[in-house]
Design an enzyme around this catalytic site. Sequence first.
Site, PDB file in Angstrom:
ATOM      1  N   GLY A 182       0.851  -1.186   0.000  1.00 31.92           N
ATOM      2  CA  GLY A 182       0.000   0.000   0.000  1.00 31.92           C
ATOM      3  C   GLY A 182       0.883   1.230   0.000  1.00 31.92           C
ATOM      4  N   GLN A 209       3.189   9.817   1.780  1.00 33.66           N
ATOM      5  CA  GLN A 209       4.469   9.126   1.557  1.00 33.66           C
ATOM      6  C   GLN A 209       5.133   9.562   0.257  1.00 33.66           C
ATOM      7  OE1 GLN A 209       2.776   4.976   2.453  1.00 33.66           O
ATOM      8  NE2 GLN A 209       4.898   4.814   3.117  1.00 33.66           N
ATOM      9  N   CYS A 248       7.542  -0.714   6.256  1.00 29.27           N
ATOM     10  CA  CYS A 248       6.984   0.484   5.624  1.00 29.27           C
ATOM     11  C   CYS A 248       8.008   1.043   4.653  1.00 29.27           C
ATOM     12  CB  CYS A 248       6.672   1.518   6.706  1.00 29.27           C
ATOM     13  SG  CYS A 248       6.011   3.065   6.060  1.00 29.27           S
ATOM     14  N   LEU A 249       7.553   1.454   3.486  1.00 31.90           N
ATOM     15  CA  LEU A 249       8.476   2.027   2.496  1.00 31.90           C
ATOM     16  C   LEU A 249       9.115   3.315   3.016  1.00 31.90           C
ATOM     17  CD1 LEU A 249       6.358   1.423  -0.741  1.00 31.90           C
ATOM     18  CD2 LEU A 249       8.464   0.230  -0.081  1.00 31.90           C
ATOM     19  N   HIS A 259      -2.611   0.235   8.620  1.00 30.85           N
ATOM     20  CA  HIS A 259      -1.282   0.836   8.442  1.00 30.85           C
ATOM     21  C   HIS A 259      -1.356   2.048   7.499  1.00 30.85           C
ATOM     22  CE1 HIS A 259       3.233   0.465   7.754  1.00 30.85           C
ATOM     23  NE2 HIS A 259       2.851   1.285   6.786  1.00 30.85           N
ATOM     24  N   GLU A 260      -2.037   1.883   6.370  1.00 33.13           N
ATOM     25  CA  GLU A 260      -2.095   2.978   5.388  1.00 33.13           C
ATOM     26  C   GLU A 260      -2.894   4.160   5.920  1.00 33.13           C
ATOM     27  OE1 GLU A 260      -0.041   2.977   3.081  1.00 33.13           O
ATOM     28  OE2 GLU A 260       0.445   0.862   3.315  1.00 33.13           O
ATOM     29  N   HIS A 315      -1.067   6.592   8.190  1.00 37.54           N
ATOM     30  CA  HIS A 315      -0.206   7.586   7.538  1.00 37.54           C
ATOM     31  C   HIS A 315      -0.935   8.921   7.354  1.00 37.54           C
ATOM     32  CE1 HIS A 315       3.517   5.525   6.613  1.00 37.54           C
ATOM     33  NE2 HIS A 315       2.886   4.499   6.054  1.00 37.54           N
TER      34      HIS A 315
HETATM   35 ZN    ZN Z   1       3.818   2.703   5.619  1.00 33.58          ZN
END
Ligand code: ZN
Length: 191
Positions: free
Chosen positions: A49, A54, A102-103, A144-145, A148
């Site tokens: 995701g 991000q 996480c990216l 999680h998304e 953010h």
């Molecule tokens: Zn993340």
Amino acid sequence: MTIRKIATIGHPVLRQRSREITREELASEATQRFIDDLIETMRDASGAGLAAPQVYEPIRIVAVEVKKNARYPYKPDIPLTVLVNPVIEALTDETFDNYEGCLSVPNLRGVVARATEVRLRAWDRHGNDVDTVVRGLSAGTFQHECDHLDGAVFLDRVKDTHTLSTWTDFERFHMAAFVERARALVERYGS
Ligand code: ZN
């Protein structure tokens, strides 16, 4: 379509509350192009995701897609889902211990407790209402998304810092036990 740069932990854009977008904004060519970029960037980075902040856009849009993911081979598939102004609500107090990455937090994973069942209300990219329930491991991905969008990263929710691990050491020391737990969850919920 453009592959965008991904913000990493320490950049303020990851720590602010992203703003809602209006229907007019959503319908604009710029926003539609941005959504294409968000999806493309997520796929390019093999993310499960990606949230708009991000990629340095503090607006409330997330994309989720899992298709035989190389970073998360144990995750069940999730069809491409774009959520605009999502509101997420836990439908149960029951949680599972999810090993997250996480990216925007390079080379670190850790265990986070996530609700096993959530309701998601949002618009899709065309402004149609979405009202759906997601269960099991996939519920963790959406939590999680959505975090953010409120300036939170998974590290904020890691209760036991002893679970923190590089990706290599996750594979060496933690993956087998986690995959077993994850499989049981996926078997139970089908997702
Ligand atoms: Zn993340």
